[in-house]
Design a protein around this motif. Structure first.
Motif, PDB file in Angstrom:
ATOM      1  N   VAL A   1       0.838  -1.192   0.000  1.00 31.41           N
ATOM      2  CA  VAL A   1       0.000   0.000   0.000  1.00 31.41           C
ATOM      3  C   VAL A   1       0.880   1.251   0.000  1.00 31.41           C
ATOM      4  CG1 VAL A   1      -1.715   1.295   1.342  1.00 31.41           C
ATOM      5  CG2 VAL A   1      -1.847  -1.194   1.213  1.00 31.41           C
ATOM      6  N   ASN A   2       0.529   2.219  -0.850  1.00 29.86           N
ATOM      7  CA  ASN A   2       1.233   3.504  -0.965  1.00 29.86           C
ATOM      8  C   ASN A   2       2.699   3.365  -1.363  1.00 29.86           C
ATOM      9  OD1 ASN A   2      -1.098   4.956  -0.224  1.00 29.86           O
ATOM     10  ND2 ASN A   2      -0.624   4.674   1.933  1.00 29.86           N
ATOM     11  N   ALA A   3       3.029   2.302  -2.071  1.00 23.37           N
ATOM     12  CA  ALA A   3       4.393   2.111  -2.579  1.00 23.37           C
ATOM     13  C   ALA A   3       4.305   1.935  -4.097  1.00 23.37           C
ATOM     14  CB  ALA A   3       5.043   0.893  -1.946  1.00 23.37           C
ATOM     15  N   PRO A   4       5.138   2.640  -4.853  1.00 22.75           N
ATOM     16  CA  PRO A   4       5.051   2.560  -6.309  1.00 22.75           C
ATOM     17  C   PRO A   4       5.556   1.242  -6.893  1.00 22.75           C
ATOM     18  CG  PRO A   4       6.870   3.955  -5.670  1.00 22.75           C
ATOM     19  CD  PRO A   4       6.133   3.593  -4.413  1.00 22.75           C
ATOM     20  N   ARG A   5       6.349   0.513  -6.141  1.00 21.57           N
ATOM     21  CA  ARG A   5       6.899  -0.744  -6.637  1.00 21.57           C
ATOM     22  C   ARG A   5       6.378  -1.900  -5.810  1.00 21.57           C
ATOM     23  NH1 ARG A   5      13.117  -0.484  -7.510  1.00 21.57           N
ATOM     24  NH2 ARG A   5      12.590  -2.326  -8.690  1.00 21.57           N
ATOM     25  N   GLU A   6       6.475  -3.094  -6.384  1.00 18.32           N
ATOM     26  CA  GLU A   6       6.053  -4.287  -5.671  1.00 18.32           C
ATOM     27  C   GLU A   6       7.268  -5.115  -5.278  1.00 18.32           C
ATOM     28  OE1 GLU A   6       3.497  -5.989  -8.577  1.00 18.32           O
ATOM     29  OE2 GLU A   6       5.123  -6.667  -9.827  1.00 18.32           O
ATOM     30  N   LEU A   7       7.090  -5.964  -4.284  1.00 14.90           N
ATOM     31  CA  LEU A   7       8.129  -6.893  -3.860  1.00 14.90           C
ATOM     32  C   LEU A   7       8.002  -8.116  -4.743  1.00 14.90           C
ATOM     33  CD1 LEU A   7      10.309  -7.615  -1.790  1.00 14.90           C
ATOM     34  CD2 LEU A   7       8.496  -8.468  -0.315  1.00 14.90           C
ATOM     35  N   ASN A   8       9.081  -8.487  -5.436  1.00 14.38           N
ATOM     36  CA  ASN A   8       9.053  -9.565  -6.418  1.00 14.38           C
ATOM     37  C   ASN A   8      10.242 -10.477  -6.173  1.00 14.38           C
ATOM     38  OD1 ASN A   8       8.572 -11.123  -8.653  1.00 14.38           O
ATOM     39  ND2 ASN A   8       9.131  -9.552 -10.131  1.00 14.38           N
TER      40      ASN A   8
END
Length: 74
Positions: free
Chosen positions: A8-15
């Motif tokens: 939430v509220n982060a432009p990138r995802e954890l991948n």
């Protein structure tokens, strides 16, 4: 298998790539969210530990367990 976690509220995802099965990842996510635990803990294929606050999880995408093919197809 590939795991993507949207924050939430982060432009990138954890991948990251995980050696856990999709059923194991699904069970860990469901347990963390359902029990009210403060964090979700998952390991990648290199043994690194990812600790994500459950309040910040927007979504979790679990890829297929099929490995990627490399090379040309004739």
């Amino acid at each position: 298998m590939e795991v993507r976690i949207g924050i939430v509220n982060a432009p990138r995802e954890l991948n990251f790539e995980s050696t856990q099965s999709s059923a194991e990842v699904e069970a860990a996510v469901s347990a963390a969210l359902g029990s009210g635990a403060g964090t979700l803990e998952l390991r990648d294929e290199h043994g690194s530990l990812f600790i994500v606050p459950t309040a910040g999880i927007a979504y979790v995408q679990v890829g297929s367990e099929e490995s990627r093919r490399v090379g040309f197809v004739a």
